[in-house]
Design an enzyme around this catalytic site. Structure first.
Site, PDB file in Angstrom:
ATOM      1  N   LYS A 169       4.400  -9.333   5.744  1.00  0.00           N
ATOM      2  CA  LYS A 169       3.514  -9.934   4.740  1.00  0.00           C
ATOM      3  C   LYS A 169       3.805  -9.279   3.391  1.00  0.00           C
ATOM      4  O   LYS A 169       3.409  -8.147   3.120  1.00  0.00           O
ATOM      5  CB  LYS A 169       2.036  -9.697   5.068  1.00  0.00           C
ATOM      6  N   GLU A 244       3.118   4.647   3.414  1.00  0.00           N
ATOM      7  CA  GLU A 244       3.613   5.158   2.130  1.00  0.00           C
ATOM      8  C   GLU A 244       2.537   4.826   1.113  1.00  0.00           C
ATOM      9  O   GLU A 244       2.345   3.657   0.771  1.00  0.00           O
ATOM     10  CB  GLU A 244       4.929   4.468   1.731  1.00  0.00           C
ATOM     11  N   CYS A 278       4.986   4.643  -7.318  1.00  0.00           N
ATOM     12  CA  CYS A 278       4.179   5.609  -6.559  1.00  0.00           C
ATOM     13  C   CYS A 278       4.629   7.045  -6.814  1.00  0.00           C
ATOM     14  O   CYS A 278       3.824   7.962  -6.761  1.00  0.00           O
ATOM     15  CB  CYS A 278       4.198   5.278  -5.075  1.00  0.00           C
ATOM     16  N   GLU A 372      -4.657   8.101  -9.270  1.00  0.00           N
ATOM     17  CA  GLU A 372      -3.437   7.325  -9.496  1.00  0.00           C
ATOM     18  C   GLU A 372      -3.792   6.148 -10.405  1.00  0.00           C
ATOM     19  O   GLU A 372      -4.522   5.241 -10.006  1.00  0.00           O
ATOM     20  CB  GLU A 372      -2.885   6.812  -8.157  1.00  0.00           C
TER      21      GLU A 372
HETATM   22  P1  NDP Z   1      -3.164  -2.637  -1.921  1.00  0.00           P
HETATM   23  O1  NDP Z   1      -2.947  -1.374  -1.211  1.00  0.00           O
HETATM   24  O2  NDP Z   1      -4.452  -3.325  -1.688  1.00  0.00           O
HETATM   25  O3  NDP Z   1      -1.992  -3.688  -1.545  1.00  0.00           O
HETATM   26  C1  NDP Z   1      -0.856  -3.385  -0.777  1.00  0.00           C
HETATM   27  C2  NDP Z   1      -0.659  -4.425   0.309  1.00  0.00           C
HETATM   28  O4  NDP Z   1      -1.732  -4.350   1.246  1.00  0.00           O
HETATM   29  C3  NDP Z   1      -0.656  -5.852  -0.210  1.00  0.00           C
HETATM   30  O5  NDP Z   1       0.258  -6.629   0.543  1.00  0.00           O
HETATM   31  C4  NDP Z   1      -2.090  -6.272   0.071  1.00  0.00           C
HETATM   32  O6  NDP Z   1      -2.271  -7.668   0.138  1.00  0.00           O
HETATM   33  C5  NDP Z   1      -2.321  -5.632   1.416  1.00  0.00           C
HETATM   34  N1  NDP Z   1      -3.722  -5.515   1.800  1.00  0.00           N
HETATM   35  C6  NDP Z   1      -4.837  -5.519   1.008  1.00  0.00           C
HETATM   36  N2  NDP Z   1      -5.940  -5.394   1.751  1.00  0.00           N
HETATM   37  C7  NDP Z   1      -5.548  -5.305   3.052  1.00  0.00           C
HETATM   38  C8  NDP Z   1      -6.216  -5.150   4.282  1.00  0.00           C
HETATM   39  N3  NDP Z   1      -7.555  -5.050   4.361  1.00  0.00           N
HETATM   40  N4  NDP Z   1      -5.497  -5.075   5.428  1.00  0.00           N
HETATM   41  C9  NDP Z   1      -4.143  -5.142   5.385  1.00  0.00           C
HETATM   42  N5  NDP Z   1      -3.461  -5.309   4.250  1.00  0.00           N
HETATM   43  C10 NDP Z   1      -4.137  -5.382   3.084  1.00  0.00           C
HETATM   44  O7  NDP Z   1      -2.919  -2.381  -3.464  1.00  0.00           O
HETATM   45  P2  NDP Z   1      -3.436  -3.210  -4.746  1.00  0.00           P
HETATM   46  O8  NDP Z   1      -2.462  -4.278  -5.018  1.00  0.00           O
HETATM   47  O9  NDP Z   1      -4.858  -3.604  -4.571  1.00  0.00           O
HETATM   48  O10 NDP Z   1      -3.321  -2.104  -5.899  1.00  0.00           O
HETATM   49  C11 NDP Z   1      -4.405  -1.239  -6.178  1.00  0.00           C
HETATM   50  C12 NDP Z   1      -3.916   0.168  -6.486  1.00  0.00           C
HETATM   51  O11 NDP Z   1      -3.205   0.660  -5.361  1.00  0.00           O
HETATM   52  C13 NDP Z   1      -2.918   0.284  -7.615  1.00  0.00           C
HETATM   53  O12 NDP Z   1      -3.531   0.344  -8.848  1.00  0.00           O
HETATM   54  C14 NDP Z   1      -2.223   1.562  -7.279  1.00  0.00           C
HETATM   55  O13 NDP Z   1      -2.984   2.667  -7.697  1.00  0.00           O
HETATM   56  C15 NDP Z   1      -2.189   1.535  -5.775  1.00  0.00           C
HETATM   57  N6  NDP Z   1      -0.884   1.054  -5.279  1.00  0.00           N
HETATM   58  C16 NDP Z   1       0.012   1.974  -4.889  1.00  0.00           C
HETATM   59  C17 NDP Z   1       1.254   1.572  -4.468  1.00  0.00           C
HETATM   60  C18 NDP Z   1       2.267   2.573  -4.063  1.00  0.00           C
HETATM   61  O14 NDP Z   1       3.444   2.240  -3.937  1.00  0.00           O
HETATM   62  N7  NDP Z   1       1.877   3.801  -3.825  1.00  0.00           N
HETATM   63  C19 NDP Z   1       1.653   0.170  -4.432  1.00  0.00           C
HETATM   64  C20 NDP Z   1       0.609  -0.745  -4.842  1.00  0.00           C
HETATM   65  C21 NDP Z   1      -0.590  -0.287  -5.237  1.00  0.00           C
HETATM   66  P3  NDP Z   1      -2.426  -8.549  -1.198  1.00  0.00           P
HETATM   67  O15 NDP Z   1      -1.166  -9.299  -1.219  1.00  0.00           O
HETATM   68  O16 NDP Z   1      -3.601  -9.419  -1.004  1.00  0.00           O
HETATM   69  O17 NDP Z   1      -2.606  -7.630  -2.356  1.00  0.00           O
END
Ligand code: NDP
Length: 464
Positions: A169, A244, A278, A372
Site C-alpha cells: 500500500k 522505519e 526521516c 520531528e
Molecule cells: P503516516 O505515518 O500516517 O503515513 C505513513 C503510511 O502509513 C501511509 O501509507 C499511511 O496511509 C499509512 N497509515 C496511516 N494510518 C494507518 C493505519 N492506521 N494503519 C496502517 N497504515 C496507516 O504519516 P503522515 O503522512 O500522516 O505524516 C505525518 C508525520 O509523520 C510527518 O509530518 C512526519 O513527521 C512523519 N513521517 C515520517 C516519515 C519517515 O520517513 N520517518 C515518513 C512520513 C511521515 P495514507 O496513505 O493514508 O497516508
C-alpha cells in the site's frame, strides 16, 4: 480522465477493478491541481491481494529469483525519466533531487538486491546443526510519501529477494510512482501474485493489511504514531513487524571541524527534499568557539536557497507534500520562541511552500528541538565540550541518524557514542548497501543490503 488516472488495482498478476468505485485524487503540491485518480481500496481488496500473495508464495519461495530481479531492474531503469518526472509532480521534489535520489536511489537498491539474490545460499553449520534461511511468508508493505519509490523498493526488492510475496500500500499522497514499478514488474515477467498493489488510505487499506490474519510480516515506514498502531494491529497474531520511523538527528560540529563545509553540508542535509527526510540533521550542534560564525553561515546558506517550481533548474526547495503538512510545519515555526535568523521571503501564491527557516539558541528540550517537524526548519544549539554535545545529541526519543565533524579520531569517538542507527563522519556519503534503521522510537529492524534481506527471513536449525 488525465494521463495519470490509474483506475485498477494490481492483484494476482492482473489489473483488476477495485471493490468500490470510490477514488482518491492525487494533487500536484506545487500547483494544487489534480494530477489523476487512483482507487480508494477497501478491506475486500486487501483480502483478495493477500490471497493472491499466499497462492504465489510456495512457488516463489522455491524459485531462482536473481534473473527476475535483474530483469525488473532493467525495466525500472528504462523508466528513470518517468520516475523523476512523476515524483516531481506528485511530491514536488526538485528535478535534480528527483533524478539523483528519487529515481537513482531505488535503482541502486534494486540492483543490490538482484546481486544478493544471485549469491549462493550460505551453508553455515553450528556443531551438528545446519543453519538455513527461509522467507518469512506474505509481507504487507506500507509506505509514506517522502521518498515514494525508494521506500517501496527498499521493502519490495528485499522481500522478493528473500522469497517473500508482497501486498503493497503506497501513500495516498504519492501513489502514482508505485504504478511505474508495477508496469516494470509486468514487463519483467515477475510471476503473478508475487507483487500486489492496493492503493487507498491508511486507516482503511493500511489497517486491513496490518491486521490481516494471513499477513506474516508487516514492514512499515512512516510516523512513530502510525508505527505504534501498526504494531498493535500485528500483535494479536504475533506477526513480525519491521518499522522505519521518525528522527530528530543531530549534526555535531566539534571545535576542530572544517566549519564552512560542516555548516554548508549540514544545512543541505537538513533541507533535502524540503526537510521531509526521516534522517534529516534538523539539530545543528556547534562548539561555542565557532557558534556565532556557524549561525551566520547557516543563515546565509539557507537564505541563498531558491524556493519554487520543482521543474525550474534553479530550484533547491519545492513545496511540502500537502496543505496539512504545510500547516503542521508552519505551526511549529509560529510556536517557536528561539531566535529566528533567516528572513521572511515572498512565496508562490499557489502551492504548499515554506521558506527555509533557521533558529539559533534553541533550547535542547523545547518542542523545536524534540519533535520531528518534517519541513525546512533547522535548530542551532551551542555546546562547550564533546561530552555535552553527546548528551544533547542523545537527548531525544529518536535515534535514527546523525553527523559528526572534527579531526578523524575525535569525530569517530563521538560518532560511536551517539545512540543512532547511522552516523556520517566528516560528510561520509550514503551507502545503499549499509544497514539502515533506528534506535529508540526511530524503529525496529534494519533495511537495505544484507541486513535488510535478513529482516524478511526466518532462521531454521536442522540437527543431524
Ligand atoms: P503516516 O505515518 O500516517 O503515513 C505513513 C503510511 O502509513 C501511509 O501509507 C499511511 O496511509 C499509512 N497509515 C496511516 N494510518 C494507518 C493505519 N492506521 N494503519 C496502517 N497504515 C496507516 O504519516 P503522515 O503522512 O500522516 O505524516 C505525518 C508525520 O509523520 C510527518 O509530518 C512526519 O513527521 C512523519 N513521517 C515520517 C516519515 C519517515 O520517513 N520517518 C515518513 C512520513 C511521515 P495514507 O496513505 O493514508 O497516508
Amino acid at each position: 480522465m488525465t494521463s495519470f488516472d490509474r483506475p485498477h488495482l494490481y492483484i494476482g498478476g492482473e489489473w483488476v477493478a477495485p471493490a468500490s468505485t470510490e477514488t482518491i485524487a492525487v494533487e500536484n503540491p506545487a500547483t494544487e491541481e489534480v494530477l489523476g485518480h487512483v482507487p480508494a481500496g477497501t478491506a475486500a481488496d486487501v483480502d483478495r491481494a493477500v490471497a493472491a500473495a499466499r497462492a504465489a508464495f510456495d512457488s516463489w519461495a522455491g524459485a531462482p529469483r536473481a534473473a527476475v530481479l535483474d530483469r525488473l531492474h532493467t525495466a525500472l531503469a528504462a523508466r528513470a525519466g518517468d520516475i523523476a518526472r512523476t515524483v516531481g509532480l506528485e511530491l514536488g521534489a526538485p528535478l535534480k533531487i528527483a533524478k539523483a535520489v528519487q529515481a537513482g536511489l531505488p535503482l541502486a537498491v534494486l540492483r543490490s538486491y538482484a546481486d544478493l539474490a544471485a549469491q549462493p545460499a550460505s551453508e553455515r553449520t553450528i556443531g551438528n546443526s545446519l543453519i538455513e534461511h527461509e522467507p518469512v511468508g506474505v509481507v504487507g508493505a506500507i509506505t509514506p510519501w517522502n521518498y515514494p519509490l525508494h521506500q517501496v523498493v527498499a521493502k519490495v526488492a528485499a522481500a522478493m529477494a528473500a522469497g517473500c510475496t508482497v501486498v503493497l500500500k503506497p501513500s495516498e499522497l504519492t501513489p502514482l510512482v508505485a504504478f511505474l514499478l508495477v508496469d516494470a514488474a509486468e514487463e519483467a515477467g515477475v510471476p503473478a501474485g508475487v507483487l500486489n498493489v492496493v492503493t487507498g488510505t491508511g486507516p482503511v487499506v493500511g489497517a486491513a493489511i496490518a491486521g490481516h490474519p494471513d499477513v506474516d510480516m508487516v514492514s512499515f515506514t512512516g510516523s512513530t504514531a502510525t508505527g505504534r498502531a501498526v504494531t498493535h494491529a500485528a500483535a494479536d497474531r504475533i506477526a513480525k513487524v519491521a518499522l522505519e520511523l521518525g528522527g530528530k538527528s543531530a549534526n555535531v560540529i566539534l571545535e576542530d571541524a572544517d566549519l564552512p563545509r560542516a555548516v554548508k553540508v549540514g544545512v543541505g542535509n537538513a533541507f533535502l527534499n524540503s526537510g521531509q527526510t526521516c534522517t534529516a540533521w534538523t539539530r545543528m550542534l556547534v562548539h561555542r568557539s565557532h557558534y556565532d560564525e556557524a549561525v551566520a553561515l547557516a543563515a546565509k546558506t539557507a537564505d541563498g536557497y531558491t524556493v519554487g517550481d520543482p521543474f525550474d533548474a534553479e530550484t533547491r526547495l519545492g513545496p511540502l507534500v500537502s496543505r496539512a503538512q504545510r500547516d503542521r510545519v508552519t505551526g511549529f515555526i509560529e510556536r517557536a520562541t528561539a531566535r529566528r535568523v533567516t528572513g521572511e521571503r515572498p512565496l508562490p501564491d499557489k502551492g504548499h511552500f515554506v521558506a527555509p527557516t533557521v533558529f539559533a539558541d534553541v533550547d535542547p528540550s523545547s518542542e523545536l528541538a524534540q519533535e520531528e517537524i518534517f519541513g525546512p526548519v533547522l535548530s542551532i544549539i551551542p555546546f562547550s565540550s564533546d561530552d555535552e554535545a553527546v548528551a544533547i545529541a542523545n537527548n531525544s526519543k529518536y535515534g535514527l541518524a546523525g553527523g559528526v565533524w572534527g579531526s578523524d579520531e575525535r569525530a569517530l569517538a563521538v560518532a560511536r557514542r551517539l545512540r543512532t542507527g547511522q552516523v556520517d563522519v566528516n560528510g561520509g556519503s550514503f551507502n545503499p548497501a549499509a544497514p539502515f534503521g533506528g534506535y529508540k522510537q526511530s524503529g525496529v529492524g534494519r533495511e537495505l543490503g544484507e541486513f535488510g534481506l535478513a529482516e524478511f527471513q526466518q532462521v531454521k536449525a536442522i540437527q543431524r
